[in-house]
Design a protein around this motif. Sequence first.
Motif, PDB file in Angstrom:
ATOM      1  N   GLN A 196       0.824  -1.207   0.000  1.00 44.93           N
ATOM      2  CA  GLN A 196       0.000   0.000   0.000  1.00 44.93           C
ATOM      3  C   GLN A 196       0.863   1.265   0.000  1.00 44.93           C
ATOM      4  O   GLN A 196       0.602   2.215  -0.739  1.00 44.93           O
ATOM      5  CB  GLN A 196      -0.927  -0.009   1.218  1.00 44.93           C
ATOM      6  N   LYS A 197       1.901   1.294   0.841  1.00 46.86           N
ATOM      7  CA  LYS A 197       2.759   2.472   0.911  1.00 46.86           C
ATOM      8  C   LYS A 197       3.539   2.665  -0.392  1.00 46.86           C
ATOM      9  O   LYS A 197       3.737   3.800  -0.852  1.00 46.86           O
ATOM     10  CB  LYS A 197       3.731   2.346   2.095  1.00 46.86           C
ATOM     11  N   MET A 198       3.976   1.556  -0.993  1.00 46.52           N
ATOM     12  CA  MET A 198       4.689   1.653  -2.266  1.00 46.52           C
ATOM     13  C   MET A 198       3.783   2.221  -3.350  1.00 46.52           C
ATOM     14  O   MET A 198       4.182   3.111  -4.127  1.00 46.52           O
ATOM     15  CB  MET A 198       5.219   0.275  -2.675  1.00 46.52           C
ATOM     16  N   LEU A 199       2.564   1.741  -3.418  1.00 45.23           N
ATOM     17  CA  LEU A 199       1.616   2.221  -4.421  1.00 45.23           C
ATOM     18  C   LEU A 199       1.294   3.697  -4.202  1.00 45.23           C
ATOM     19  O   LEU A 199       1.203   4.478  -5.166  1.00 45.23           O
ATOM     20  CB  LEU A 199       0.342   1.375  -4.361  1.00 45.23           C
ATOM     21  N   ALA A 200       1.146   4.101  -2.933  1.00 46.61           N
ATOM     22  CA  ALA A 200       0.858   5.505  -2.632  1.00 46.61           C
ATOM     23  C   ALA A 200       2.023   6.407  -3.037  1.00 46.61           C
ATOM     24  O   ALA A 200       1.821   7.519  -3.560  1.00 46.61           O
ATOM     25  CB  ALA A 200       0.552   5.662  -1.148  1.00 46.61           C
ATOM     26  N   TYR A 201       3.248   5.952  -2.819  1.00 45.14           N
ATOM     27  CA  TYR A 201       4.411   6.762  -3.183  1.00 45.14           C
ATOM     28  C   TYR A 201       4.474   6.963  -4.698  1.00 45.14           C
ATOM     29  O   TYR A 201       4.754   8.071  -5.167  1.00 45.14           O
ATOM     30  CB  TYR A 201       5.684   6.086  -2.682  1.00 45.14           C
ATOM     31  N   TYR A 202       4.241   5.895  -5.463  1.00 37.99           N
ATOM     32  CA  TYR A 202       4.243   6.028  -6.926  1.00 37.99           C
ATOM     33  C   TYR A 202       3.169   7.015  -7.387  1.00 37.99           C
ATOM     34  O   TYR A 202       3.396   7.832  -8.287  1.00 37.99           O
ATOM     35  CB  TYR A 202       3.998   4.667  -7.583  1.00 37.99           C
ATOM     36  N   SER A 203       2.010   6.954  -6.799  1.00 36.91           N
ATOM     37  CA  SER A 203       0.902   7.802  -7.239  1.00 36.91           C
ATOM     38  C   SER A 203       1.197   9.275  -7.005  1.00 36.91           C
ATOM     39  O   SER A 203       0.795  10.130  -7.797  1.00 36.91           O
ATOM     40  CB  SER A 203      -0.382   7.413  -6.491  1.00 36.91           C
ATOM     41  N   VAL A 204       1.910   9.599  -5.949  1.00 38.62           N
ATOM     42  CA  VAL A 204       2.181  10.993  -5.598  1.00 38.62           C
ATOM     43  C   VAL A 204       3.413  11.529  -6.318  1.00 38.62           C
ATOM     44  O   VAL A 204       3.436  12.690  -6.770  1.00 38.62           O
ATOM     45  CB  VAL A 204       2.339  11.139  -4.074  1.00 38.62           C
ATOM     46  N   ASN A 205       4.443  10.709  -6.478  1.00 43.97           N
ATOM     47  CA  ASN A 205       5.741  11.216  -6.917  1.00 43.97           C
ATOM     48  C   ASN A 205       6.111  10.846  -8.358  1.00 43.97           C
ATOM     49  O   ASN A 205       7.073  11.421  -8.894  1.00 43.97           O
ATOM     50  CB  ASN A 205       6.841  10.690  -5.981  1.00 43.97           C
ATOM     51  N   PHE A 206       5.402   9.910  -8.979  1.00 43.32           N
ATOM     52  CA  PHE A 206       5.760   9.460 -10.324  1.00 43.32           C
ATOM     53  C   PHE A 206       4.634   9.771 -11.301  1.00 43.32           C
ATOM     54  O   PHE A 206       3.470   9.912 -10.911  1.00 43.32           O
ATOM     55  CB  PHE A 206       6.035   7.955 -10.333  1.00 43.32           C
ATOM     56  N   THR A 207       4.994   9.871 -12.569  1.00 46.77           N
ATOM     57  CA  THR A 207       4.015  10.044 -13.647  1.00 46.77           C
ATOM     58  C   THR A 207       4.274   9.008 -14.729  1.00 46.77           C
ATOM     59  O   THR A 207       5.421   8.564 -14.933  1.00 46.77           O
ATOM     60  CB  THR A 207       4.104  11.445 -14.277  1.00 46.77           C
ATOM     61  N   TYR A 208       3.207   8.656 -15.431  1.00 52.41           N
ATOM     62  CA  TYR A 208       3.322   7.665 -16.512  1.00 52.41           C
ATOM     63  C   TYR A 208       3.862   8.351 -17.755  1.00 52.41           C
ATOM     64  O   TYR A 208       3.416   9.432 -18.145  1.00 52.41           O
ATOM     65  CB  TYR A 208       1.967   7.035 -16.804  1.00 52.41           C
ATOM     66  N   SER A 209       4.814   7.702 -18.413  1.00 50.73           N
ATOM     67  CA  SER A 209       5.404   8.243 -19.626  1.00 50.73           C
ATOM     68  C   SER A 209       5.911   7.100 -20.475  1.00 50.73           C
ATOM     69  O   SER A 209       6.380   6.082 -19.950  1.00 50.73           O
ATOM     70  CB  SER A 209       6.565   9.192 -19.286  1.00 50.73           C
TER      71      SER A 209
END
Length: 685
Positions: free
Chosen positions: A417-430
Amino acid sequence: MMASEKVDIRYTFKVLFLCLASVNLGHTFDFLWLGILFAIYFVVIGVLNATRRREFAKRPRYKKILAYGAIVPLALFWVMTPSVENGVSPYLIFLPGIYLLYLAALQERSRGNGGFEVFVAFDGVGALLFGMYMVPHGWGFVGLVGFLLALSAYSRRGTAPYKYGLFLLVIAALGAISYGGWQYWKSQRYRYGAQMAENYYQRERMMGFDPVAALGSFGSNYNSRYNSQVVLRVWDKQPPRYFKAASYEKYVAGIWKLPTKFAKRLYPAYYQVDYAVFETADSLTKADSLREVDQIWVQSTLNNFGFVFTPYGAVGFAAKDVDSLTYYAGGMVQGLDGNGNRSDWHYFKCKPVSTEIAPETCSLPDSLMAPSEGDLLVGERYWPLMDTVIAAMGLRDSAATDSTALAKSMPDSLVLQKMLAYYSVNFTYSLSVPGMTRWNGAKNEPLAVFWREKQGFCEYYATLSTLVLRRLGIPSRYVTGFANPEVVEGLPYSIFRRKHSHAWVEAYVDNRWVIFDPTPPILPQFADAPSWWSVKWEGVRGRLARVMHALKEGEWRRVVDSWQNQSTALLESPILYVVLVILVAAFVGRKLYILYRQSEKKRSFVSSRAVLWVKRLDRCEKELAKVGFRRETGETVGCFLRRLDAEMAKLDAPQDSSKSTPNRRKIIRKALEFLRDYEMQRWRV
């Protein structure tokens, strides 16, 4: 219609053409003796038509029952023809060819009396074409010679020779153009080789479904012109969201490698039609009182690289032309026909019989789903990066140091859950990773660049997450396949296009494997919807594929397979040949009996006419005896007629007319008419 055959060089060409088609067909399919028999038949018919049986009226009538009747045994034989692995059975070509040759023989035999020249030409050319299928080496010229003979035989009579020459010049010119184009392509192929190779790679290969999968391969599925191409059709109205192809084990310098050890080799539990059915437990895919299974057909439009794409929860597989499958830990199945050319297969999934019975009654055995050593494999060179990521995401106890990587104080599910939350806030799809160049050492490590730039697509998210979870002691796998299928209302199947290719993570959490997809949602510009026309056209192609599959490999083949077994046993039994000899003898005997009965009727007809003439002659002689004229013993009717004719001449003389009475002269004159008719007609019956 002409009364007789016009025999010239054209007729000779026609006979030679039919003989050539016969021998070529027999030689191609290893039935040379049959081809020679047909050739002899055409020669005999040609000689008979050109000599004593030239008149069309004397040729036998064309009987449609003979043409239509031959369809039945040939059709049965065609249906019962055994399938050939990775190819077409030669009998599927030979049987239509031999039937066309048979029709040509019937038409030529009765041509002019129910048979037609146009059908002889059509059937002969058709047999010649069928004989060119997989023609033996060195016999390719037969087709050209046969077509030239047919051209000469069936061209219009009186055609000027120069027109034949012009036709041959046109053929030669077309051949020269083709040859020149081939030579030009050979000389220029290196010029376009790189472009053609790239286009071939984009068209035929995708997502790194090979023993190795390189980071960056998924981007081509979105950037190429084949982005919307349909790759898989899954005939399930409730398709799985994730459709797995392979789970990789070892990561080195931007490349994932498949496991080197397999968990189990599967062998067919039984066969369904000509598909081998593989099970992970005895009778797992057979319905009983506790469970039922759905059989799902999957059609692939591309090379599947030896993988069986399956959803989670699949408990069995059915693949054609396969004798064994290799089952790797984690539910990855590989093998098929050994070269990855299998285009379709089936998988089985459990369904509950009632609400009280859960689908888990058909779950896979633990021996195939347990973690392995490779699920915790992380190269030492990646430990610093993984520890940096773990610290940034807050996945480890703050009291732990970088050297105690496995120390963790939170549940595994909370880690996800924490890993998924970090990706959602700090990463973008490209679809690209800024700053990514060709790898030249640790400074340009793909994962390091991805972590620094915070942009990328599914491969990078799944790779980094897999290694982080392994570093934390959570067994994990990097998985490639398809996700989020296209479901169109009204279609009985779901669609996976190229753009549905995806990579995600399998993590062993709470003593079971779960799907963990860390990739953020795809941006709208990357998720364009297909056009209305493409959806409709795909529906037509999909349904046509289903119909062709049912025709070639449907359940009806069970009956056909049993016929094949019986027919094979029958062909190997001497009883068949005894029956054939009896049938041929019966046919010949019936033909001889019919001829005998016809001749007997003719003889009886002649005899009855002769008896009638004898009775009429006896009455005539009795009438003549009343007026004093009698046929002497041994005197023939002809001599008696001449004597009576002389007596009648005397009676008609003027000096003797007074001596004869009208009644006497009438009797003699009537007798003369009968005797003349008797002499003319008696021996013609």
